[in-house]
Design a protein around this motif. Structure first.
Motif, PDB file in Angstrom:
ATOM      1  N   GLU A 193       9.430  28.875  28.095  1.00 54.81           N
ATOM      2  CA  GLU A 193       9.142  30.012  27.234  1.00 54.81           C
ATOM      3  C   GLU A 193       8.581  31.146  28.091  1.00 54.81           C
ATOM      4  N   MET A 194       8.588  32.356  27.521  1.00 53.43           N
ATOM      5  CA  MET A 194       8.096  33.523  28.262  1.00 53.43           C
ATOM      6  C   MET A 194       6.568  33.571  28.192  1.00 53.43           C
ATOM      7  N   SER A 195       5.941  32.833  29.040  1.00 52.91           N
ATOM      8  CA  SER A 195       4.490  32.776  29.072  1.00 52.91           C
ATOM      9  C   SER A 195       4.045  32.594  30.518  1.00 52.91           C
ATOM     10  N   THR A 196       3.069  33.365  30.919  1.00 45.87           N
ATOM     11  CA  THR A 196       2.589  33.250  32.294  1.00 45.87           C
ATOM     12  C   THR A 196       1.945  31.894  32.549  1.00 45.87           C
ATOM     13  N   SER A 197       1.331  31.298  31.529  1.00 43.79           N
ATOM     14  CA  SER A 197       0.696  29.993  31.730  1.00 43.79           C
ATOM     15  C   SER A 197       1.748  28.905  31.961  1.00 43.79           C
ATOM     16  N   TYR A 198       2.874  28.967  31.233  1.00 48.23           N
ATOM     17  CA  TYR A 198       3.950  27.998  31.474  1.00 48.23           C
ATOM     18  C   TYR A 198       4.509  28.165  32.880  1.00 48.23           C
ATOM     19  N   ARG A 199       4.738  29.406  33.273  1.00 42.88           N
ATOM     20  CA  ARG A 199       5.297  29.672  34.597  1.00 42.88           C
ATOM     21  C   ARG A 199       4.355  29.156  35.693  1.00 42.88           C
ATOM     22  N   ALA A 200       3.067  29.412  35.537  1.00 42.30           N
ATOM     23  CA  ALA A 200       2.093  28.956  36.529  1.00 42.30           C
ATOM     24  C   ALA A 200       2.059  27.429  36.612  1.00 42.30           C
ATOM     25  N   ALA A 201       2.136  26.769  35.460  1.00 42.09           N
ATOM     26  CA  ALA A 201       2.106  25.303  35.448  1.00 42.09           C
ATOM     27  C   ALA A 201       3.339  24.727  36.140  1.00 42.09           C
ATOM     28  N   VAL A 202       4.510  25.321  35.870  1.00 44.56           N
ATOM     29  CA  VAL A 202       5.733  24.834  36.506  1.00 44.56           C
ATOM     30  C   VAL A 202       5.691  25.106  38.000  1.00 44.56           C
ATOM     31  N   ARG A 203       5.235  26.278  38.384  1.00 38.98           N
ATOM     32  CA  ARG A 203       5.138  26.606  39.817  1.00 38.98           C
ATOM     33  C   ARG A 203       4.197  25.656  40.542  1.00 38.98           C
ATOM     34  N   THR A 204       3.129  25.233  39.880  1.00 39.00           N
ATOM     35  CA  THR A 204       2.184  24.298  40.490  1.00 39.00           C
ATOM     36  C   THR A 204       2.796  22.903  40.595  1.00 39.00           C
ATOM     37  N   GLY A 205       3.372  22.429  39.499  1.00 42.60           N
ATOM     38  CA  GLY A 205       3.906  21.071  39.471  1.00 42.60           C
ATOM     39  C   GLY A 205       5.258  20.916  40.139  1.00 42.60           C
ATOM     40  N   LEU A 206       6.094  21.954  40.058  1.00 43.35           N
ATOM     41  CA  LEU A 206       7.449  21.898  40.616  1.00 43.35           C
ATOM     42  C   LEU A 206       7.699  23.172  41.426  1.00 43.35           C
TER      43      LEU A 206
END
Length: 72
Positions: A4-17
Motif C-alpha cells: 500500500e502507499m504508506s511510508t511505514s510499509y515501505r520502511a518495513a519492507v526495506r528493512t526486512g527485504l
C-alpha cells in the motif's frame, strides 16, 4: 513486493527485504487519483443555489420546457 502507499510499509519492507523490488498496489493509486480529482472538481465547481421549486431543469430555468414543441 506489492504494498500500500504508506511510508511505514515501505520502511518495513526495506528493512526486512532490502533487495526486494517494491511496487504500489494499483487499487491504491486509482483511489488516490479519484480523491484528488474530486477535491479539484469541488474547488473548481461553484456552489449551486437550489431553486425554490426544486432541482434545476434541463433547459436552465423554471419557465423552460425542454420537451415543448414550437407554438404556432
Amino acid at each position: 513486493m506489492a504494498i500500500e502507499m504508506s511510508t511505514s510499509y515501505r520502511a518495513a519492507v526495506r528493512t526486512g527485504l532490502p533487495h526486494a523490488t517494491i511496487v504500489v498496489d494499483h487499487f491504491q493509486v486509482v483511489q488516490l487519483a479519484n480523491k484528488m480529482l474530486s477535491t479539484v472538481r469541488r474547488r473548481a465547481t461553484p456552489p449551486h443555489a437550489a431553486d425554490e421549486d426544486g432541482p434545476p431543469t434541463p433547459g436552465g430555468g423554471p419557465d423552460t420546457d425542454c420537451c415543448a414543441t414550437a407554438r404556432t
